[in-house]
Motif scaffolding. Structure first.
Motif, PDB file in Angstrom:
ATOM      1  N   VAL A 289       1.422   2.353  -4.544  1.00  0.00           N
ATOM      2  CA  VAL A 289       0.003   2.143  -4.255  1.00  0.00           C
ATOM      3  C   VAL A 289      -0.838   3.294  -4.796  1.00  0.00           C
ATOM      4  O   VAL A 289      -1.790   3.074  -5.550  1.00  0.00           O
ATOM      5  CB  VAL A 289      -0.223   1.943  -2.737  1.00  0.00           C
ATOM      6  CG1 VAL A 289      -1.709   1.811  -2.416  1.00  0.00           C
ATOM      7  CG2 VAL A 289       0.542   0.719  -2.250  1.00  0.00           C
ATOM      8  N   TRP A 290      -0.498   4.512  -4.425  1.00  0.00           N
ATOM      9  CA  TRP A 290      -1.334   5.640  -4.838  1.00  0.00           C
ATOM     10  C   TRP A 290      -1.131   6.008  -6.301  1.00  0.00           C
ATOM     11  O   TRP A 290      -2.104   6.183  -7.030  1.00  0.00           O
ATOM     12  CB  TRP A 290      -1.059   6.860  -3.954  1.00  0.00           C
ATOM     13  CG  TRP A 290      -1.359   6.630  -2.505  1.00  0.00           C
ATOM     14  CD1 TRP A 290      -2.132   5.640  -1.951  1.00  0.00           C
ATOM     15  CD2 TRP A 290      -0.867   7.392  -1.407  1.00  0.00           C
ATOM     16  NE1 TRP A 290      -2.145   5.756  -0.581  1.00  0.00           N
ATOM     17  CE2 TRP A 290      -1.389   6.819  -0.220  1.00  0.00           C
ATOM     18  CE3 TRP A 290      -0.046   8.502  -1.317  1.00  0.00           C
ATOM     19  CZ2 TRP A 290      -1.107   7.326   1.034  1.00  0.00           C
ATOM     20  CZ3 TRP A 290       0.234   9.004  -0.066  1.00  0.00           C
ATOM     21  CH2 TRP A 290      -0.293   8.422   1.097  1.00  0.00           C
TER      22      TRP A 290
ATOM     23  N   GLU B 166       2.403  -4.623  -1.831  1.00  0.00           N
ATOM     24  CA  GLU B 166       3.514  -3.660  -1.724  1.00  0.00           C
ATOM     25  C   GLU B 166       4.493  -4.041  -0.622  1.00  0.00           C
ATOM     26  O   GLU B 166       5.688  -4.058  -0.827  1.00  0.00           O
ATOM     27  CB  GLU B 166       2.919  -2.274  -1.479  1.00  0.00           C
ATOM     28  CG  GLU B 166       3.769  -1.056  -1.663  1.00  0.00           C
ATOM     29  CD  GLU B 166       5.242  -1.166  -1.426  1.00  0.00           C
ATOM     30  OE1 GLU B 166       5.725  -0.695  -0.389  1.00  0.00           O
ATOM     31  OE2 GLU B 166       5.947  -1.707  -2.276  1.00  0.00           O
ATOM     32  N   HIS B 167       4.024  -4.333   0.567  1.00  0.00           N
ATOM     33  CA  HIS B 167       4.906  -4.727   1.668  1.00  0.00           C
ATOM     34  C   HIS B 167       4.831  -6.237   1.849  1.00  0.00           C
ATOM     35  O   HIS B 167       3.762  -6.824   1.693  1.00  0.00           O
ATOM     36  CB  HIS B 167       4.519  -4.020   2.973  1.00  0.00           C
ATOM     37  CG  HIS B 167       4.850  -2.566   2.954  1.00  0.00           C
ATOM     38  ND1 HIS B 167       6.127  -2.083   3.062  1.00  0.00           N
ATOM     39  CD2 HIS B 167       4.059  -1.478   2.805  1.00  0.00           C
ATOM     40  CE1 HIS B 167       6.114  -0.770   2.995  1.00  0.00           C
ATOM     41  NE2 HIS B 167       4.869  -0.376   2.839  1.00  0.00           N
TER      42      HIS B 167
ATOM     43  N   ASN C 216       6.704   4.876   3.444  1.00  0.00           N
ATOM     44  CA  ASN C 216       5.665   5.832   3.057  1.00  0.00           C
ATOM     45  C   ASN C 216       5.838   6.273   1.613  1.00  0.00           C
ATOM     46  O   ASN C 216       4.852   6.415   0.878  1.00  0.00           O
ATOM     47  CB  ASN C 216       5.665   7.040   3.989  1.00  0.00           C
ATOM     48  CG  ASN C 216       5.114   6.701   5.360  1.00  0.00           C
ATOM     49  OD1 ASN C 216       4.335   5.769   5.519  1.00  0.00           O
ATOM     50  ND2 ASN C 216       5.538   7.457   6.363  1.00  0.00           N
TER      51      ASN C 216
ATOM     52  N   GLU D 226      -2.236  -2.613  -2.212  1.00  0.00           N
ATOM     53  CA  GLU D 226      -1.446  -2.374  -0.999  1.00  0.00           C
ATOM     54  C   GLU D 226      -0.930  -3.673  -0.376  1.00  0.00           C
ATOM     55  O   GLU D 226       0.187  -3.724   0.113  1.00  0.00           O
ATOM     56  CB  GLU D 226      -2.243  -1.570   0.025  1.00  0.00           C
ATOM     57  CG  GLU D 226      -1.410  -1.207   1.226  1.00  0.00           C
ATOM     58  CD  GLU D 226      -1.697   0.173   1.785  1.00  0.00           C
ATOM     59  OE1 GLU D 226      -0.839   0.649   2.537  1.00  0.00           O
ATOM     60  OE2 GLU D 226      -2.738   0.754   1.479  1.00  0.00           O
TER      61      GLU D 226
ATOM     62  N   ARG E 120       4.621   3.544  -0.648  1.00  0.00           N
ATOM     63  CA  ARG E 120       3.151   3.567  -0.710  1.00  0.00           C
ATOM     64  C   ARG E 120       2.694   4.681  -1.662  1.00  0.00           C
ATOM     65  O   ARG E 120       1.806   4.486  -2.487  1.00  0.00           O
ATOM     66  CB  ARG E 120       2.558   3.767   0.681  1.00  0.00           C
ATOM     67  CG  ARG E 120       1.038   3.681   0.708  1.00  0.00           C
ATOM     68  CD  ARG E 120       0.455   3.736   2.109  1.00  0.00           C
ATOM     69  NE  ARG E 120       0.891   2.596   2.927  1.00  0.00           N
ATOM     70  CZ  ARG E 120       1.796   2.679   3.924  1.00  0.00           C
ATOM     71  NH1 ARG E 120       2.326   3.836   4.255  1.00  0.00           N
ATOM     72  NH2 ARG E 120       2.139   1.609   4.605  1.00  0.00           N
ATOM     73  N   GLU E 121       3.314   5.842  -1.538  1.00  0.00           N
ATOM     74  CA  GLU E 121       2.971   6.979  -2.400  1.00  0.00           C
ATOM     75  C   GLU E 121       3.157   6.625  -3.879  1.00  0.00           C
ATOM     76  O   GLU E 121       2.282   6.884  -4.707  1.00  0.00           O
ATOM     77  CB  GLU E 121       3.867   8.162  -2.012  1.00  0.00           C
ATOM     78  CG  GLU E 121       3.707   9.419  -2.812  1.00  0.00           C
ATOM     79  CD  GLU E 121       4.730  10.474  -2.372  1.00  0.00           C
ATOM     80  OE1 GLU E 121       5.305  11.120  -3.255  1.00  0.00           O
ATOM     81  OE2 GLU E 121       4.958  10.636  -1.153  1.00  0.00           O
TER      82      GLU E 121
END
Length: 151
Positions: A27-28, A37-38, A20, A34, A23-24
């Motif tokens: 991505v954000w 990212e993974h 998480n 996204e 992602r923060e």
């Protein structure tokens, strides 16, 4: 500020908090797509988290490759940057690899972060390239270069 760095299993509660956080940050905040990212490496990576004030505020992952340990996905929550968290995680990751007899390290660094990694003994090589929409350089180091810097 008290920081605890832990190795956590993939998809554990703490690792999911790290995902998480990634992602923060990526991505954000940094607008990395996204889907980039993974990846499947998350299933086999060694994941580290930094905990402060009861929450995961930093993370990175290590991939054990035949030729080196690849460190990546280094992220620190924005409000906690500047407190040495990334450095503590990098030292913990390299110490963990050394304890297993590994002394070659590789990473790709965002171009504006080169100085941080250079202070840990990494050296950039090759041309600048784009990754996740941002300029990066490949960097590497070997035990003889970093033992005195991270001990």
């Amino acid at each position: 500020m008290q920081i605890t760095v832990l190795i956590v299993p993939p998809f554990s509660t703490l690792c999911n908090a790290a995902f998480n956080l990634r992602r923060e940050v990526f991505v954000w905040e940094q607008k990395v797509p996204e889907e980039e990212e993974h990846d499947s490496d998350d299933l086999t990576a060694t994941h580290l988290v930094a905990i402060a004030e009861g929450e995961v505020v930093g993370t990175l992952r290590m991939l054990d490759k035949p030729e080196h340990i690849k460190i990546g996905r280094v992220a620190v929550r924005q409000a906690y940057r500047g407190n040495g968290i990334a450095k503590q995680m990098m030292i913990a990751a390299m110490d963990h690899a050394r304890a297993k007899g590994r002394d070659r390290f590789y990473l790709t660094a965002q171009s504006d972060k080169l100085g941080f990694y250079e202070r840990l003994g990494y050296v950039a090589f090759g041309p600048e390239f784009q990754d996740g929409g941002m300029p990066h350089y490949a960097m590497r180091t070997y035990e003889k270069d970093t033992a005195k810097l991270t001990s």
